[in-house]
Design a protein around this motif. Structure first.
Motif, PDB file in Angstrom:
ATOM      1  N   ARG A   1      33.035  54.656  50.570  1.00  0.00           N
ATOM      2  CA  ARG A   1      33.883  53.454  50.627  1.00  0.00           C
ATOM      3  C   ARG A   1      34.148  52.935  49.211  1.00  0.00           C
ATOM      4  O   ARG A   1      35.204  53.150  48.664  1.00  0.00           O
ATOM      5  CB  ARG A   1      33.214  52.402  51.528  1.00  0.00           C
ATOM      6  CG  ARG A   1      34.183  51.334  52.015  1.00  0.00           C
ATOM      7  CD  ARG A   1      34.444  50.248  51.003  1.00  0.00           C
ATOM      8  NE  ARG A   1      33.256  49.449  50.730  1.00  0.00           N
ATOM      9  CZ  ARG A   1      33.184  48.564  49.741  1.00  0.00           C
ATOM     10  NH1 ARG A   1      34.232  48.378  48.946  1.00  0.00           N
ATOM     11  NH2 ARG A   1      32.079  47.889  49.511  1.00  0.00           N
TER      12      ARG A   1
ATOM     13  N   THR B   1      30.175  41.539  42.194  1.00  0.00           N
ATOM     14  CA  THR B   1      31.456  42.225  42.391  1.00  0.00           C
ATOM     15  C   THR B   1      32.126  42.646  41.089  1.00  0.00           C
ATOM     16  O   THR B   1      32.744  43.702  41.009  1.00  0.00           O
ATOM     17  CB  THR B   1      32.392  41.286  43.186  1.00  0.00           C
ATOM     18  OG1 THR B   1      31.746  40.976  44.413  1.00  0.00           O
ATOM     19  CG2 THR B   1      33.746  41.900  43.451  1.00  0.00           C
TER      20      THR B   1
ATOM     21  N   HIS C   1      28.069  46.108  40.437  1.00  0.00           N
ATOM     22  CA  HIS C   1      29.073  46.904  39.716  1.00  0.00           C
ATOM     23  C   HIS C   1      28.678  47.024  38.254  1.00  0.00           C
ATOM     24  O   HIS C   1      27.871  46.250  37.728  1.00  0.00           O
ATOM     25  CB  HIS C   1      30.463  46.301  39.910  1.00  0.00           C
ATOM     26  CG  HIS C   1      31.061  46.741  41.223  1.00  0.00           C
ATOM     27  ND1 HIS C   1      31.834  47.858  41.334  1.00  0.00           N
ATOM     28  CD2 HIS C   1      30.931  46.237  42.477  1.00  0.00           C
ATOM     29  CE1 HIS C   1      32.193  48.022  42.617  1.00  0.00           C
ATOM     30  NE2 HIS C   1      31.646  47.041  43.341  1.00  0.00           N
TER      31      HIS C   1
END
Ligand code: KIV
Ligand code: ZN
Length: 510
Positions: free
Chosen positions: A13, A171, A204
């Motif tokens: 994903r 994120t 991330h």
């Protein structure tokens, strides 16, 4: 008993969000099967509503890959959650993973929603997902830039609504380890009901800190770690699965936790993913890069040959590599060279032969950055086969081009004299062969000529094999060089020496 950490893989994903990556259903299924062998606890197989292809891939994986939780991502909206459930419902262990952004920046500019509206949506959509599926993960997108007090409220709502996992994504890769660890501790200490659920993190790598942040979060209470193979993912990627897992293993003295990953599948998984995604692994990438178990300098090679732990903190075998690599180059010493000869099965070579091969190796190492096993085999093949050197190459020169007659001058050593001859031919190799025959004074018929690269790369060694005949007998010669004309010249001389040794020196008088 050490605490068991869950590994949530999102290669299919978030990893597929790597710019330029697009996997088809079969490719995703192949990766999913390998992830299952690797032993991940949860695999996020895709984002069902994103495309029909993604939906089909998730549904196929859900049907075919057992013994693992299969999740689909869904925004916190009903139609996404419906589609996610459709995709995962046949899984042995399905999960719906729903998310909404919670930072001021995202709420104001992207969602155009107030905090209260977001809280309401979280509660409603987690509850909605829970009607389908008993395993619901909720993520607060941009959590690391969310006001912690608001984040606590969001997470409390999610847990009250039935979430079984709460995920704290960094994120945009903005967090730093100490601060991120503090945030996770804050959640553990301030969110009611948190002890009933898994705390997950999803980091991330924009500042190159994704793995460090993940490990620090784990130290502060995270029980599920989200990651991707080879660190693939949006922008600079996600925390790399192999780095997290090998960090935990190598420093079990420090982290003291366990996981279900079969580390011997790491290398194979990395190769499969880089092959199918087309994203190659940088050579100096930790754990799975080509250099990760490669010792270049003579000092390091000597140390590792005496005792691996001098320069290896984990073994190559532990990630499924058969061995470390010690590329032989100009810094390598005779010790490493002899070791490599033994490993390649050249035992019991006479010291003079080893010396001869070592000199050839040093010459080659000056011209070529890395001398590989195949180079050495080629060198040994050339020098160790005992053929008396009636003629030895002293020097050669060729000139050729378009609309130019190819010419070559070759000087051969015979005992103490040097014979020099020149000839023309159909191309530089033919010209060189003609010059050699003139210098030897005997002609042969060229029966066969073949050239192959015996090593990889632009500086590969070329191996030439020639077959020449005379009096109904065929003689083979081989030559190896980074220069294919030199390899050809050496092969031809090698074949002639073989012919002389078998037919007798008399042929030189005929
Ligand atoms: O990076 C992120 O915030 C995500 C979420 C959707 C989990 O990928
Ligand atoms: Zn992400």
């Amino acid at each position: 008993m050490s605490k068991r950490i869950k590994i949530f893989d999102t290669t299919l994903r978030d990893g597929e969000q790597t710019p330029g990556v697009n996997l088809n259903v079969q490719e995703k299924l192949e990766i999913a099967k390998q992830l299952q062998k690797l032993g991940v606890d949860i695999m996020e197989a895709g984002f069902a509503i994103a495309s029909p292809g993604d939906f089909e891939a998730i549904a196929t994986i859900a049907r075919e890959v057992k013994g693992v939780v299969v999740a689909s991502l869904a925004r916190a909206v009903e139609k996404d959650i419906d589609r996610a459930w459709e995709a995962v419902k046949e899984a042995e262990n399905p999960r719906i993973h729903t998310f909404i952004a919670t930072s001021d920046i995202h709420m104001k500019y992207k969602l155009k929603m107030t905090e209260e509206q977001v809280l309401e949506r979280v509660a409603a959509m987690v509850k909605y997902a829970g009607k389908y599926c008993s395993d619901v993960e909720f993520s607060a997108e941009d959590a690391s830039r969310t006001r912690p007090e608001f984040l606590y409220r969001v997470m409390e709502e999610a847990i009250k609504a039935g979430a079984t996992v709460i995920n704290i994504p960094d994120t945009v890769g903005y967090a730093v380890p100490e601060e991120f660890g503090r945030l996770i501790r804050g959640i553990r200490e301030n969110v009611r009901g948190v002890e009933k659920v898994d705390i997950s993190v999803h980091c991330h790598n924009d500042l190159g800190l994704a793995v460090a942040n993940t490990l620090e979060a784990m130290r502060n209470g995270a029980t599920q770690l989200e990651c991707t193979v080879n660190g693939l993912g949006e922008r600079a990627g996600n925390a790399s699965l192999e780095e997290i897992v090998m960090g935990i293993n190598t420093r079990k003295d420090f982290y003291g936790v366990s996981h279900g990953i079969n580390t011997s599948q790491i290398y194979r998984t990395s190769k499969l993913v880089s092959g199918l995604t087309g994203v190659s692994v940088q050579p100096n990438k930790a754990i799975v890069g080509a250099n990760a178990f490669t010792h270049e300098s003579g000092i390091h090679q000597h140390g590792v040959l005496s005792e691996k732990s001098t320069y290896e903190i984990m073994t190559p075998e532990s990630i499924g590599l058969s061995t470390n690599r010690m590329p032989l180059g100009k810094l390598s010493g005779r010790h490493a060279f002899e070791e490599r000869l033994k490993e390649l099965g050249y035992n019991g070579l006479a010291p003079a032969k080893i010396q001869q091969a070592f000199e050839k190796f040093k010459e080659l190492a000056d011209r070529k950055k890395v001398v590989t096993d195949r180079d050495i085999e080629a060198l040994i093949g050339e020098k160790v086969t005992e053929i008396p050197e009636f003629f030895e190459l002293d020097s050669f020169q060729v000139s050729s081009g378009k609309r130019v007659v190819a010419t070559s001058t070759v000087s051969l050593k015979r005992k103490d004299t040097v014979v020099t001859e020149a000839a023309t031919g159909d191309g530089p190799i033919d010209a060189a062969f003609n010059a050699i025959e003139r210098a030897v004074g005997v002609s042969f018929v060229l029966e066969d000529y073949s050239l192959r690269a015996v090593t990889e790369g632009k500086d590969a060694l070329g191996e030439v094999t020639v077959k020449i005949s005379r009096d109904g007998r065929v003689f083979t010669g081989r030559g190896v060089s980074v220069d294919i004309i030199e390899a050809s010249v050496k092969a031809y001389i090698n074949a002639i020496n073989r012919a002389i040794s078998e037919l007798g020196e008399n042929i030189l008088l005929q």
